[in-house]
Design a protein around this motif. Structure first.
Motif, mmCIF file in Angstrom:
data_model
loop_
_atom_site.group_PDB
_atom_site.id
_atom_site.type_symbol
_atom_site.label_atom_id
_atom_site.label_comp_id
_atom_site.label_asym_id
_atom_site.label_seq_id
_atom_site.Cartn_x
_atom_site.Cartn_y
_atom_site.Cartn_z
ATOM 1 N N GLN A 1 1.960 0.346 -1.441
ATOM 2 C CA GLN A 1 2.368 0.243 -2.837
ATOM 3 C C GLN A 1 3.833 -0.183 -2.877
ATOM 4 O O GLN A 1 4.698 0.542 -2.396
ATOM 5 N N VAL B 1 -2.957 0.970 2.442
ATOM 6 C CA VAL B 1 -2.664 0.410 1.122
ATOM 7 C C VAL B 1 -1.184 0.620 0.870
ATOM 8 O O VAL B 1 -0.714 1.749 0.727
ATOM 9 N N ARG C 1 0.286 -3.900 -5.332
ATOM 10 C CA ARG C 1 -0.574 -3.193 -4.382
ATOM 11 C C ARG C 1 -1.035 -4.176 -3.312
ATOM 12 O O ARG C 1 -1.535 -5.250 -3.634
ATOM 13 N N ALA D 1 0.565 2.050 -12.704
ATOM 14 C CA ALA D 1 -0.120 0.816 -12.332
ATOM 15 C C ALA D 1 -1.066 0.337 -13.417
ATOM 16 O O ALA D 1 -1.510 -0.819 -13.388
ATOM 17 N N SER E 1 -0.015 4.519 0.064
ATOM 18 C CA SER E 1 -0.846 5.550 -0.583
ATOM 19 C C SER E 1 -1.956 6.010 0.352
ATOM 20 O O SER E 1 -2.417 7.153 0.272
#
Length: 251
Positions: free
Chosen positions: A74, A72, A11, A107, A34
């Protein structure tokens, strides 16, 4: 028999303008924001990815990733030795709500059986996206590439090819030829796709069609909607509704 893990996740919280410069992974990668919007640049193509889309990057493919907004990212990494997916070229994938939940679930710390099941379901639900607007071919010639960069930096730039040519040291005729030969599009078609690609980032953040139209260089919202419909087959509202599995939006 112990489960041999297929998927690893990382992340990255990215600020606007932050970029991971060109690099290569041995693993296949699914690049997905995300939250926010990211752009992935691979050789002669670039893609803008709002949260309902991700880009499949095969192992060994050199790429750069940047954040167009606070985002963000991923990174979903898949071992080529155990991954059943076989796309050999960069491919835009739809990220439905189930896939988003599964990535978040993976995750965490999971027992082997639960991880194996979640990985199998995630790999099963990933499908290529239907839209074509997200992939933008880029010219290779430095002069045409410089002209393209000016328009990518400011999609509302209204300069014609003559003015752009003077800015990058090429004639209008040369740029016309280069865009067609190196992108497969006329310059007008390319500019339209570049503007629509830029618009996606704003639309994904919920900005109004009128505001987005102005920011990407359209004189009126109706002209923007008409261009969007020509390329995607849907209005902006209907396109995003379809991409998220919602029925019936028409505005």
């Amino acid at each position: 028999m112990a489960h041999e893990q297929t998927i690893d996740l990382e992340r990255f919280e990215m600020v606007r303008g932050q970029t991971f410069q060109h690099h290569v992974h041995d693993e296949h990668q699914l690049a997905w924001a995300s939250t926010g919007v990211v752009m992935v640049d691979i050789q002669d193509r670039c893609w803008v990815l709002p949260p309902h889309l991700a880009l499949w990057i095969p192992g060994g493919v050199r790429h750069a990733t940047g954040a167009l907004r606070e985002s963000v990212l991923q990174g979903v990494y898949l071992d080529p030795a155990t991954c059943p997916l076989v796309w050999t070229r960069p491919t835009v994938l739809a990220v439905p709500p189930l896939a988003r939940h599964l990535i978040g679930y993976l995750a965490g710390e999971l027992p082997a059986a639960g991880r194996a099941h979640a990985e199998a379901v995630l790999l099963d639900v990933l499908r290529p996206a239907e839209a074509t607007v997200f992939e933008l071919p880029l010219p290779v010639d430095p002069r045409a590439r410089a002209a393209a960069a000016l328009l990518l930096d400011d999609p509302a730039d209204r300069r014609g090819l003559g003015e752009l040519g003077r800015a990058v040291g090429a004639s209008e005729r040369t740029l016309l030829r280069l865009f067609l030969a190196e992108t497969g599009m006329t310059f007008t078609q390319w500019r339209t796709h570049a503007r629509l690609q830029a618009a996606l980032a704003h639309l994904a953040e919920g900005r109004s069609v009128g505001r987005v139209a102005e920011r990407v260089g359209y004189a009126t919202p109706s002209a923007f909607v008409a261009a969007f419909r020509r390329v995607t087959g849907a209005t902006p509202a209907a396109y995003f509704a379809r991409s998220r599995g919602v029925e019936g939006e028409t505005s």
